[in-house]
Design a protein around this motif. Sequence first.
Motif, short mmCIF file in Angstrom:
data_model
loop_
_atom_site.label_atom_id
_atom_site.label_comp_id
_atom_site.label_asym_id
_atom_site.label_seq_id
_atom_site.Cartn_x
_atom_site.Cartn_y
_atom_site.Cartn_z
N PRO A 73 -1.96 12.91 -7.73
CA PRO A 73 -1.76 13.48 -6.39
C PRO A 73 -3.02 14.08 -5.78
N THR A 74 -4.04 14.34 -6.59
CA THR A 74 -5.26 14.95 -6.07
C THR A 74 -5.91 14.07 -5.00
N VAL A 75 -5.87 12.75 -5.18
CA VAL A 75 -6.56 11.85 -4.24
C VAL A 75 -5.87 11.81 -2.88
N LEU A 76 -4.68 12.37 -2.79
CA LEU A 76 -3.98 12.41 -1.51
C LEU A 76 -4.35 13.64 -0.70
N LEU A 77 -5.07 14.57 -1.32
CA LEU A 77 -5.48 15.78 -0.62
C LEU A 77 -6.66 15.50 0.31
N GLU A 78 -6.84 16.37 1.30
CA GLU A 78 -8.01 16.26 2.16
C GLU A 78 -9.28 16.52 1.33
N ALA A 79 -10.41 16.04 1.83
CA ALA A 79 -11.67 16.13 1.06
C ALA A 79 -12.00 17.56 0.71
N GLU A 80 -11.81 18.49 1.64
CA GLU A 80 -12.14 19.89 1.37
C GLU A 80 -11.24 20.46 0.27
N GLU A 81 -9.97 20.07 0.29
CA GLU A 81 -9.04 20.56 -0.73
C GLU A 81 -9.39 19.98 -2.09
N GLN A 82 -9.77 18.70 -2.13
CA GLN A 82 -10.22 18.11 -3.39
C GLN A 82 -11.44 18.84 -3.93
N TYR A 89 0.83 -1.20 0.00
CA TYR A 89 0.00 0.00 0.00
C TYR A 89 0.87 1.26 0.00
N VAL A 90 1.94 1.26 0.78
CA VAL A 90 2.83 2.42 0.83
C VAL A 90 3.44 2.68 -0.55
N ALA A 91 3.82 1.60 -1.23
CA ALA A 91 4.39 1.77 -2.57
C ALA A 91 3.35 2.32 -3.55
N LYS A 92 2.12 1.83 -3.45
CA LYS A 92 1.07 2.33 -4.33
C LYS A 92 0.78 3.79 -4.05
N ARG A 93 0.83 4.15 -2.80
CA ARG A 93 0.60 5.56 -2.44
C ARG A 93 1.71 6.43 -3.01
N GLY A 94 2.92 5.91 -3.03
CA GLY A 94 4.02 6.66 -3.64
C GLY A 94 3.80 6.87 -5.12
N ASP A 95 3.24 5.87 -5.79
CA ASP A 95 2.93 6.02 -7.22
C ASP A 95 1.86 7.10 -7.44
N LEU A 96 0.89 7.16 -6.50
CA LEU A 96 -0.19 8.15 -6.65
C LEU A 96 0.34 9.58 -6.52
N GLU A 97 1.42 9.76 -5.78
CA GLU A 97 1.99 11.10 -5.66
C GLU A 97 2.43 11.63 -7.02
N ILE A 98 2.72 10.73 -7.95
CA ILE A 98 3.14 11.13 -9.29
C ILE A 98 1.97 11.10 -10.27
N SER A 99 1.20 10.01 -10.24
CA SER A 99 0.16 9.82 -11.25
C SER A 99 -1.15 10.55 -10.94
#
Length: 285
Positions: A181-190, A169-179
Motif C-alpha cells: 500500500p505504500t506505493v499508493l501514497l503521495e510522494a511526500e507521504e512515501q 490495471y484497476v485489478a492490479k491496483r487493488g492487489d497493491l492495496e494489500i501487498s
Amino acid sequence: MLHHSANGSPSREPSQDQQDPTPHESVIEELSKHPIVQNSSRRRRRRNRSEGKRLRVTVRNVDCGKPGREGFYDNWLASTRLLQNNSKVYSTDPRNEKRGNFHISFVPEGDKEFSWANRLITPTFFKVSIPLSYDNPLGRGLLFVLDDASEMESTKLWDDCDRKGYEAYVAKRGDLEISDPTVLLEAEEQADLYKKGTRAYSGLRVDGLCSIVAGYAIDTTVLQSPVAYFDMFEGKQNESSKSFTIDFPRSGKIIVMKMIDARKREGVSPSAPSTIDIRHIAFYE
C-alpha cells in the motif's frame, strides 16, 4: 423628520437612502417573482449542487497540431475553444503524422485569461461533449492528474489502452492495496514514511542522509498512472455529452487528457482526412 399621520401617531419621512425604486428596478423585481423565473433559478441551483464546483483551468499545451510546430503554440489557441461550451468544435490537425494518442494538458487558470496559477486541483469527475455529426468524433481516452510537466512522458506507456487493459490495471491496483500500500501514497507521504523507517532501523539521525535514502525508495509509477478511462460510445450510442467519474481522485497541478482514438462515422470515405473531433470538456471538484 417626524410628522403625524391621520390617526395622530408619529411616523418618519422617507430618507434619501429609502427612495422609491426606479421603474427599471421595479420591472426587474417583478420579473424575479415570476413563476417561470423562479422555477428556472431553482433548477439552476439544483444543477449546480449536483454538478459540484467547476474547476477553472486553461490549456497548457497540446501535441495535436501541424508537424514542425512544436512547443507551446502548437495548435494551442484553437484548443482553448474546448473550454467554451458552445457549438464550436476542436479538431486535431490531419497533417499530423499521428492518428491517435494525442494529449491536451490543463493547468489552473490565473487571475488573467490564459494565465497559469501554481496551485493544486482535485477533480472528481469530468464531462466530455463530442460532435456526432462530424466524421471522427472522439471515441475513447484516459485522464491523468500529474504533479509536474516532466511526468507527461509517462503517459505514452498507455498508448492504445482499451477498456480491458484499464480494468487489468484497476485489478492490479487493488492487489497493491494489500501487498504494497505504500506505493499508493503521495510522494511526500512515501518520503516521510521511508525517512522514519530509515531512522528506526538503521540508527541514522542525519536528516540529509535519511532524505537521500527516501528519495531512492519513492515509487511514483502509480501516481503517474491514469485516474480514469472513458469511452463516448459505451452504453447509449447517441449521446453527444457524457459525464465520467474519476476512479482514483488525487490532487495535482496538471490534468492531461489522452485522446486515444476517434469513432469514424458510418459512411465516411476512407480517403477523408483523419482527425479527432471534440466539442467541450469540463472538470469538477
